[in-house]
Design a protein around this motif. Structure first.
Motif, mmCIF file in Angstrom:
data_model
loop_
_atom_site.group_PDB
_atom_site.id
_atom_site.type_symbol
_atom_site.label_atom_id
_atom_site.label_comp_id
_atom_site.label_asym_id
_atom_site.label_seq_id
_atom_site.Cartn_x
_atom_site.Cartn_y
_atom_site.Cartn_z
ATOM 1 N N PHE A 18 0.822 -1.227 0.000
ATOM 2 C CA PHE A 18 0.000 0.000 0.000
ATOM 3 C C PHE A 18 0.848 1.266 0.000
ATOM 4 O O PHE A 18 0.348 2.352 0.264
ATOM 5 C CB PHE A 18 -0.988 -0.032 1.184
ATOM 6 N N ASN A 19 2.154 1.101 -0.312
ATOM 7 C CA ASN A 19 3.059 2.263 -0.285
ATOM 8 C C ASN A 19 2.581 3.410 -1.165
ATOM 9 O O ASN A 19 2.754 4.580 -0.826
ATOM 10 C CB ASN A 19 4.461 1.859 -0.744
ATOM 11 N N PHE A 20 2.024 3.072 -2.312
ATOM 12 C CA PHE A 20 1.650 4.138 -3.248
ATOM 13 C C PHE A 20 0.255 4.700 -2.977
ATOM 14 O O PHE A 20 -0.071 5.778 -3.458
ATOM 15 C CB PHE A 20 1.757 3.636 -4.693
ATOM 16 N N ASP A 21 -0.537 3.942 -2.200
ATOM 17 C CA ASP A 21 -1.911 4.399 -1.937
ATOM 18 C C ASP A 21 -1.939 5.713 -1.163
ATOM 19 O O ASP A 21 -2.867 6.512 -1.304
ATOM 20 C CB ASP A 21 -2.692 3.335 -1.157
ATOM 21 N N ILE A 22 -0.904 5.900 -0.323
ATOM 22 C CA ILE A 22 -0.934 7.072 0.566
ATOM 23 C C ILE A 22 -0.365 8.316 -0.103
ATOM 24 O O ILE A 22 -0.374 9.395 0.483
ATOM 25 C CB ILE A 22 -0.150 6.793 1.861
ATOM 26 N N LEU A 23 0.131 8.187 -1.319
ATOM 27 C CA LEU A 23 0.785 9.339 -1.949
ATOM 28 C C LEU A 23 -0.242 10.288 -2.562
ATOM 29 O O LEU A 23 -1.300 9.867 -3.037
ATOM 30 C CB LEU A 23 1.758 8.868 -3.027
ATOM 31 N N SER A 24 0.116 11.566 -2.547
ATOM 32 C CA SER A 24 -0.797 12.571 -3.104
ATOM 33 C C SER A 24 -0.929 12.394 -4.605
ATOM 34 O O SER A 24 0.015 12.001 -5.276
ATOM 35 C CB SER A 24 -0.276 13.989 -2.881
ATOM 36 N N ARG A 25 -2.091 12.702 -5.069
ATOM 37 C CA ARG A 25 -2.322 12.766 -6.512
ATOM 38 C C ARG A 25 -2.081 14.222 -6.902
ATOM 39 O O ARG A 25 -2.989 15.047 -6.939
ATOM 40 C CB ARG A 25 -3.749 12.341 -6.846
ATOM 41 N N ASN A 26 -0.807 14.548 -7.107
ATOM 42 C CA ASN A 26 -0.457 15.952 -7.365
ATOM 43 C C ASN A 26 0.220 16.123 -8.719
ATOM 44 O O ASN A 26 0.909 17.114 -8.959
ATOM 45 C CB ASN A 26 0.460 16.478 -6.254
ATOM 46 N N GLY A 27 0.057 15.127 -9.585
ATOM 47 C CA GLY A 27 0.665 15.244 -10.914
ATOM 48 C C GLY A 27 1.952 14.458 -11.050
ATOM 49 O O GLY A 27 2.427 14.234 -12.160
ATOM 50 N N LEU A 28 2.544 14.039 -9.920
ATOM 51 C CA LEU A 28 3.800 13.293 -9.984
ATOM 52 C C LEU A 28 3.521 11.838 -10.367
ATOM 53 O O LEU A 28 2.651 11.186 -9.774
ATOM 54 C CB LEU A 28 4.496 13.354 -8.620
ATOM 55 N N GLN A 29 4.245 11.349 -11.369
ATOM 56 C CA GLN A 29 4.114 9.970 -11.833
ATOM 57 C C GLN A 29 5.343 9.180 -11.403
ATOM 58 O O GLN A 29 6.474 9.666 -11.525
ATOM 59 C CB GLN A 29 4.007 9.953 -13.367
ATOM 60 N N PHE A 30 5.121 7.960 -10.921
ATOM 61 C CA PHE A 30 6.212 7.159 -10.378
ATOM 62 C C PHE A 30 6.624 6.044 -11.329
ATOM 63 O O PHE A 30 5.783 5.418 -11.991
ATOM 64 C CB PHE A 30 5.801 6.543 -9.032
ATOM 65 N N PHE A 31 7.936 5.808 -11.341
ATOM 66 C CA PHE A 31 8.532 4.700 -12.079
ATOM 67 C C PHE A 31 9.261 3.842 -11.048
ATOM 68 O O PHE A 31 10.233 4.301 -10.450
ATOM 69 C CB PHE A 31 9.507 5.263 -13.114
ATOM 70 N N GLN A 32 8.754 2.636 -10.820
ATOM 71 C CA GLN A 32 9.499 1.727 -9.952
ATOM 72 C C GLN A 32 10.505 1.043 -10.862
ATOM 73 O O GLN A 32 10.282 -0.062 -11.362
ATOM 74 C CB GLN A 32 8.555 0.713 -9.305
ATOM 75 N N GLY A 33 11.615 1.724 -11.101
ATOM 76 C CA GLY A 33 12.557 1.310 -12.144
ATOM 77 C C GLY A 33 13.397 0.110 -11.783
ATOM 78 O O GLY A 33 13.980 -0.530 -12.663
ATOM 79 N N GLU A 34 13.520 -0.203 -10.496
ATOM 80 C CA GLU A 34 14.242 -1.396 -10.051
ATOM 81 C C GLU A 34 13.619 -1.853 -8.744
ATOM 82 O O GLU A 34 13.376 -1.022 -7.858
ATOM 83 C CB GLU A 34 15.734 -1.100 -9.823
ATOM 84 N N TYR A 35 13.391 -3.139 -8.620
ATOM 85 C CA TYR A 35 12.973 -3.700 -7.341
ATOM 86 C C TYR A 35 13.146 -5.204 -7.384
ATOM 87 O O TYR A 35 13.080 -5.822 -8.458
ATOM 88 C CB TYR A 35 11.521 -3.349 -6.983
ATOM 89 N N ALA A 36 13.403 -5.780 -6.234
ATOM 90 C CA ALA A 36 13.523 -7.237 -6.122
ATOM 91 C C ALA A 36 13.674 -7.619 -4.660
ATOM 92 O O ALA A 36 14.210 -6.865 -3.855
ATOM 93 C CB ALA A 36 14.729 -7.742 -6.898
ATOM 94 N N THR A 37 13.207 -8.802 -4.354
ATOM 95 C CA THR A 37 13.501 -9.424 -3.070
ATOM 96 C C THR A 37 14.881 -10.050 -3.184
ATOM 97 O O THR A 37 15.085 -10.909 -4.033
ATOM 98 C CB THR A 37 12.479 -10.543 -2.775
ATOM 99 N N THR A 38 15.817 -9.614 -2.369
ATOM 100 C CA THR A 38 17.191 -10.084 -2.570
ATOM 101 C C THR A 38 17.706 -11.026 -1.484
ATOM 102 O O THR A 38 18.805 -11.544 -1.611
ATOM 103 C CB THR A 38 18.154 -8.886 -2.700
ATOM 104 N N THR A 39 16.957 -11.213 -0.409
ATOM 105 C CA THR A 39 17.392 -12.197 0.594
ATOM 106 C C THR A 39 16.205 -13.042 1.038
ATOM 107 O O THR A 39 15.046 -12.675 0.847
ATOM 108 C CB THR A 39 17.985 -11.553 1.872
ATOM 109 N N GLU A 40 16.549 -14.150 1.652
ATOM 110 C CA GLU A 40 15.514 -14.935 2.321
ATOM 111 C C GLU A 40 15.072 -14.167 3.563
ATOM 112 O O GLU A 40 15.727 -13.211 3.976
ATOM 113 C CB GLU A 40 16.075 -16.294 2.739
ATOM 114 N N ASN A 41 14.003 -14.618 4.168
ATOM 115 C CA ASN A 41 13.545 -13.914 5.362
ATOM 116 C C ASN A 41 14.552 -13.975 6.494
ATOM 117 O O ASN A 41 14.587 -13.109 7.359
ATOM 118 C CB ASN A 41 12.196 -14.452 5.821
ATOM 119 N N SER A 42 15.418 -14.986 6.463
ATOM 120 C CA SER A 42 16.464 -15.084 7.480
ATOM 121 C C SER A 42 17.534 -14.021 7.261
ATOM 122 O O SER A 42 18.372 -13.790 8.117
ATOM 123 C CB SER A 42 17.122 -16.453 7.395
#
Ligand code: AHR
Length: 648
Positions: free
Chosen positions: A444-468
């Protein structure tokens, strides 16, 4: 957005776990899904370019950037027979860009076969029916008074010497560079990639001669049959995702260790002999045979659009170009963009593009100014962003410019205020956040952001470790399903998230700098990770309209998203269950489906499952049927991403 949430818990005595039922209603209200939403991020890392997507089979083909006389300069090369080989600075190089050559010296009196071999990028595939296209430049610096003519044999062979296919390549001694070309076709497929390319000749023909060779090249058939093109199986694997965009050329590999080492577009275009190559930011030579033109042509062939980065005056040594030095890079960026979209009849850079075969401009809408400039946010905010943005916007007002740094809360503190912003998230223990939980909690990270004209690019993301906290070599199902939960947030917030791409994309199994990666490959295999299938399902079932539904909370084990392909009259009900046990979702539709049976696709596997070279298909999507009515009850297995397709 409708915020009603109905939760009912049922105790399942036999398994002693609580399963939940989530009631979901959705209306026809919502917002468009941007066509750009799901695409690819690419840079040359893990030999994903040279040795990967770029189909060239010969490693170190032109001795670019190496130090003559060193053993490192001979990487991938070995002598055959009694020949002596070394890398020299040629007294008369084939071009100013390629000063080095392979010196091949044969002693007088030699009679047995001599030559040299190349072991490729950690192997060479031999595939029945493939016609390989080869070429090389050669000369004899001190030719004999009487010309010597003969024939080389070019072949593919096992390391044990079994020849699979070969061609005869005539030559004549001359002090000037000649180019030889050849083709051969393999009649058998070899399981092993421990093969060599060899160029050999009878010793008595060349006894006493010293010859030079460079730009020794061998291509298999390429995607779309392009000369100097892309590897077919990797291209097809990516095409299977129907990606909308291709972000390139970095990533760190844009930036160089210093400004002098940056990716500079003008060194990557034109004839291959005019491309000097560079030491990339991931520690190996980038030939730049995969240059700006090749990227653009392939992007077009793949039906994607580019998100192209320009160097923004920051390099990995942490130094920023001074304000007084920015003009060089502003001019370079303008020229780079003109190469892509300029008018070939009036613009010099566009004319180069036309000379390479593409007179019409390529499609270009998005320019990224730098990469991760939050590593030098002060200079970005003080002048680098403004200098580049103002100059580029004045020249190309129709393009969209993406910022990569300088934030205060959720707002880039830059002037001019950006309307596009690239965010990167590799959650790891250093962030004191458990990765899998980060992506689940972040839904829900993006749900709380203002709708003020700014457009987001999640240009890189990944889960990089195990939960441990243990590092991952390959994506695992738990992390991939967590990413799927996070991606439900992209669907839901696609009014302000215009694009998203997992990173890194590709990894050569024999040369890895970063794990995990979306796809791992060897010279003749491709392994689609669990995260690949998550990306694929989101992309294939992106739809064109997001329908508001009852929403869940962040950190809940079940998330969902409803989108629609309007012209097909199809609704895509995505259900993500990050728990290890099943949960039920009951959808109440605002219409009665026309078909009483629907088809779904599911990715699910036991906790810890990874697709690896030894177990490439441990988790793959499968299809299932479900009963479709105004109400659809779906029991989502533990650790699953499901897409239910309902026809109106
Ligand atoms: O994806 C690997 C690296 O992560 C990229 O090069 C860089 O942008 C980020 O730090």
């Amino acid at each position: 957005m409708v915020l009603k949430r109905v939760l009912a818990f049922a105790f399942i005595a036999s398994t002693a776990v609580y399963a939940a039922t989530f009631d979901v209603t959705f209306s026809t209200a919502g917002h468009d899904v941007p066509p750009t939403l799901y695409g690819l991020m690419f840079e040359d890392i893990n030999h994903s370019g040279d040795g990967g997507l770029y189909a060239e089979l010969i490693q170190n083909r032109a001795f670019q950037t190496v130090t003559p006389g060193t053993s490192a300069a001979l990487t991938a090369w070995a002598a055959l027979g009694s020949a002596k080989i070394s890398v020299v600075k040629s007294s008369s190089p084939v071009s100013s860009a390629l000063p080095n050559a392979l010196s091949f010296a044969v002693a007088s009196g030699t009679t047995s076969t001599v030559g040299f071999t190349n072991s490729g990028y950690f192997g060479i595939p031999v595939t029945a029916g493939w016609t390989y296209t080869g070429s090389f430049y050669y000369r004899t610096p001190s030719p004999p008074a009487t010309k010597v003519s003969g024939s080389f044999t070019a072949d593919l062979r096992s390391t044990g010497g079994t020849v699979f296919t070969s061609a005869t390549v005539p030559f004549t001694t001359s002090s000037t560079w000649q180019q030889a070309t050849f083709t051969f076709t393999a009649s058998s497929t070899q399981t092993s990639v421990e093969n060599l390319f060899a160029l050999s000749v009878g010793g008595s023909t060349v006894a006493g001669l010293t010859m030079e060779f460079t730009l020794i090249s061998l291509f298999p058939p390429t995607f779309n049959g392009r000369e100097n093109g892309f590897r077919m199986d990797l291209s097809e694997t990516l095409l299977d995702m129907k990606p909308a965009f291709f972000r390139f050329p970095g990533g760190n590999n844009l930036e160089g260790e210093t400004a002098a080492d940056r990716w500079a577009w003008e060194n990557t275009v034109g004839d291959l002999v005019d491309r000097p190559g560079r030491v990339g930011d991931w520690g190996y030579i980038n030939t730049d045979g995969l240059g700006l033109y090749e990227y653009l042509q392939w992007i077009e062939d793949m039906g994607m659009e580019p998100i192209m980065a320009v160097y923004a005056g920051y390099s990995l040594n942490g130094a920023s170009v001074a304000s007084s030095g920015m003009q060089t890079y502003i001019t370079e960026a303008i020229n780079q963009i003109n190469f892509v979209i300029g008018d070939a009849s009036t613009n010099a850079q566009a004319a180069i593009r036309a000379s390479m075969g593409h007179a019409d401009p390529f499609t270009l809408n998005y320019i990224e100014i730098g990469n991760e400039d939050f590593f030098s946010p002060t200079t970005y905010a003080d002048y680098r962003w403004a200098d580049l943005y103002n100059a580029l916007h004045a020249e190309f007002p129709q393009l969209h410019y993406i910022a990569t740094s300088a934030t205060s809360g959720n707002v880039p503190t830059l002037s001019p205020t950006p309307t596009y912003w690239d965010l990167h998230i590799y959650s790891n223990p250093i962030c004191l956040t458990i990765l899998k939980d980060f992506f689940i909690n972040g839904a829900f990270n993006f749900d709380i952001l203002s709708r003020n004209g700014l457009q987001f690019f999640q240009g890189e993301y990944a889960t990089t470790t195990e939960n441990s906290g243990a590092a991952l070599t390959y994506p695992f199902i738990d992390g991939s399903i967590a990413e799927a939960a996070y991606m439900a947030g992209f669907d839901r917030n696609s009014d302000i998230v215009f694009a998203a791409s997992y990173a890194p994309l590709l990894n050569h199994v024999s040369s890895t700098q970063w794990t995990p990666d979306l796809i791992t490959f060897s010279p003749n295999t491709v392994i689609r990770s669990t995260s690949y299938y998550v990306q694929q399902l989101y992309s294939l079932y992106k739809g064109d309209f997001y329908l508001q539904s009852t929403t869940n909370t962040a950190s809940s084990s079940v998330q969902w998203s409803v989108t629609r392909d309007t012209s097909a009259g199809q609704y895509f009900l995505k259900v993500i269950n990050t728990a290890t046990s099943a949960n039920t979702v009951v959808f109440t539709l605002p219409f009665t489906p026309s078909h009483t049976t629907g088809t779904g696709t599911i990715l699910t596997a036991p906790s810890g499952t990874q697709n690896t070279p030894t177990s490439p298909n441990a988790a793959v999507p499968s299809t299932f049927s479900f009963t479709a009515g105004k109400t659809i009850t779906y029991n989502a297995p533990g650790l699953s991403l499901s897409v239910l397709v309902v026809t109106e």
